[in-house]
Design an enzyme around this catalytic site. Structure first.
Site, short mmCIF file in Angstrom:
data_model
loop_
_atom_site.label_atom_id
_atom_site.label_comp_id
_atom_site.label_asym_id
_atom_site.label_seq_id
_atom_site.Cartn_x
_atom_site.Cartn_y
_atom_site.Cartn_z
N ARG A 46 1.00 -1.21 -0.02
CA ARG A 46 -0.15 0.11 0.11
C ARG A 46 1.09 1.39 -0.11
O ARG A 46 0.65 2.15 -0.71
CB ARG A 46 -1.09 -0.06 1.19
CG ARG A 46 -1.64 1.22 1.56
CD ARG A 46 -2.94 1.23 2.35
NE ARG A 46 -3.04 0.35 3.51
CZ ARG A 46 -2.35 0.58 4.44
NH1 ARG A 46 -1.53 1.85 4.67
NH2 ARG A 46 -2.19 -0.14 5.36
N TYR A 98 -16.80 16.73 -15.65
CA TYR A 98 -17.08 15.24 -15.77
C TYR A 98 -18.13 14.79 -14.61
O TYR A 98 -18.15 15.21 -13.43
CB TYR A 98 -15.83 14.53 -15.44
CG TYR A 98 -15.82 12.91 -15.45
CD1 TYR A 98 -16.18 12.19 -16.44
CD2 TYR A 98 -15.81 12.20 -14.46
CE1 TYR A 98 -16.28 10.86 -16.68
CE2 TYR A 98 -15.95 10.76 -14.30
CZ TYR A 98 -16.07 10.09 -15.60
OH TYR A 98 -16.50 8.92 -15.20
N ASP A 170 -7.72 18.88 -14.29
CA ASP A 170 -8.12 17.33 -14.71
C ASP A 170 -7.50 17.48 -16.26
O ASP A 170 -8.11 18.33 -17.14
CB ASP A 170 -9.56 17.09 -14.67
CG ASP A 170 -9.84 15.76 -15.28
OD1 ASP A 170 -9.11 15.14 -15.89
OD2 ASP A 170 -10.96 15.33 -14.64
N LYS A 195 -8.12 6.54 -19.48
CA LYS A 195 -8.27 7.16 -20.88
C LYS A 195 -7.06 6.90 -21.71
O LYS A 195 -6.55 5.84 -22.16
CB LYS A 195 -8.90 8.57 -20.73
CG LYS A 195 -9.91 8.66 -19.38
CD LYS A 195 -11.49 7.55 -19.81
CE LYS A 195 -12.03 7.30 -18.57
NZ LYS A 195 -12.63 8.94 -17.97
#
Ligand code: PLP
Length: 380
Positions: A46, A98, A170, A195
């Site tokens: 982690r 978004y 973003d 993406k």
């Protein structure tokens, strides 16, 4: 180092254990310690994992930043940014956003006492009245989804600096190939690596890149404490995807241009939203801050008919009707019945999401096949 070299080599060292040229998938949760604290820099996956770390330094390199951090999704990356804030703090965000970002802001973080203002960012001088001592973050998405509006990142940065706020951008739609927000004064650049970065529609991942040491330290702390990290297999896939980002993006841009021009000249098509057109309202900003105009575009049809738009996206054969974007394959979507169906008609129409709006993520197939496909679907 130039971009096309950085995507392949930037921040990447060959595996010290074996010399493997490709970063191995370190599918492990923990690491052997000889005696307490005596280890090779990795304690628990982690906190750090060698495959993820290599991807993080590669991402920092291609975004011209010092520190990269990867997360289980784009929204997990945004979630980490929001945890920089405290109850009562305020965020000024682009209005055309978004949907998932809008949802996490309003349905999760408003409950934790954050306040959001969703505004038109075409003129920052009009936003001064929104700023209070509690305003801590300016959140910008550019180009926006699905209307392809462009926001001036340098103007956003001046506004943020003047008001002592952080600026987060973003950069999912543009990818680091087309624009690097940190170079234009942003403090945080965020990606849905799902993406263009991944580029093959085979993973879900998010990323943040920053330059400031203290900000990076705080975000690393949040990444490790909240734990929304991505796994080593996905990190490998993203590393592999990024190696061809520049060649894919060139083709996305080239095909995007041909498709945009074809649509613009087609009698069934009313409006085409693509920042590369000289008559796009923000073309001058796009030209200044982006290296090309990308493969995302939207269009409407004459008569603005809901059923006609649904028929077009159902009749395409090379394009695929699906959510998401940025993969090698061309996708299309109908926001009014898909991604934005939950927004009341009057509300969505205010931002331009009318019944006949169709969004395309133009892939890297032979563009002649894409044109033929759109032609037959439009004329059916
Ligand atoms: C997809 C997307 C996100 C969310 O990313 P996920 O990886 O799906 O969580 C955020 N911003 C933009 C612009 C996106 O396209």
């Amino acid at each position: 180092m130039k971009f096309g070299t950085k995507v392949i080599h930037g921040g990447i060292t060959h595996d010290p254990a074996t010399g493997a040229i490709m970063t191995p998938i370190y599918q492990t949760s923990t690491y052997v310690q000889k005696s307490p604290g005596d280890h090779k820099g990795f304690e628990y996956s982690r906190s750090r994992n060698p495959t993820r770390s290599m991807l993080e330094s590669n991402l920092a390199s291609i975004e011209n930043g010092k520190y990269g951090m990867c997360f289980g999704s784009g929204l997990a990356a945004i979630d980490a940014v929001m945890k920089l804030l405290k109850p009562g703090d305020e965020v000024i965000s682009t209005g055309d956003l978004y949907g998932g970002t809008y949802r996490i802001f309003t349905k999760i973080f408003e409950d934790f006492g954050l306040r959001f203002h969703f505004v038109d960012m075409s003129d920052f001088s009009k936003l001064d009245s929104l700023v209070t001592p509690k305003t801590k973050l300016i959140w910008v998405e550019t180009p926006t989804n699905p209307m392809l509006n462009i926001i001036d990142i340098e103007a956003a940065s001046s506004f943020a600096k003047k008001n002592n706020c952080l600026l987060g951008v973003d950069n999912t739609f543009a990818s680091p190939f087309l624009q690097n927000p940190l170079d234009m004064g942003a403090d945080i650049v965020m990606h849905s690596a799902t993406k263009y970065l991944g580029g093959h529609s085979d993973l879900i991942m998010g990323a943040l890149v920053v330059n400031d040491d203290a900000l990076a330290e705080r975000l690393y702390f949040i990444q490790n404490s909240s734990g929304a990290i991505c796994g080593p297999m996905d990190s490998f896939l993203a590393l592999r995807g990024i190696k061809t980002l520049h060649v894919r993006m060139k083709q996305h841009c080239e095909n995007g241009r041909v498709v945009a021009e074809f649509l613009k000249s087609h009698p069934v098509v009313e409006n085409v939203y693509w920042p590369g057109f000289e008559d796009h309202p923000n073309h001058h900003i796009a030209k200044r801050q982006m290296r090309d105009f990308g493969g995302m575009l939207s269009f409407t049809t004459v008569g603005n008919n809901y059923e006609k738009a649904k028929a077009i996206v159902s009749n395409v054969k090379v394009f695929t009707l699906a959510e998401s974007l940025g993969g090698v394959e061309s996708l299309c979507g109908h926001p009014a019945s898909m991604t934005h169906a939950a927004i009341p008609k009057e509300e969505r129409e205010k931002t331009g999401i009318v019944d006949s709006l169709i969004r395309l993520s133009v892939g890297i197939e032979d563009v002649n096949d894409l044109i033929e496909d759109l032609k037959q679907a439009l004329e059916k």
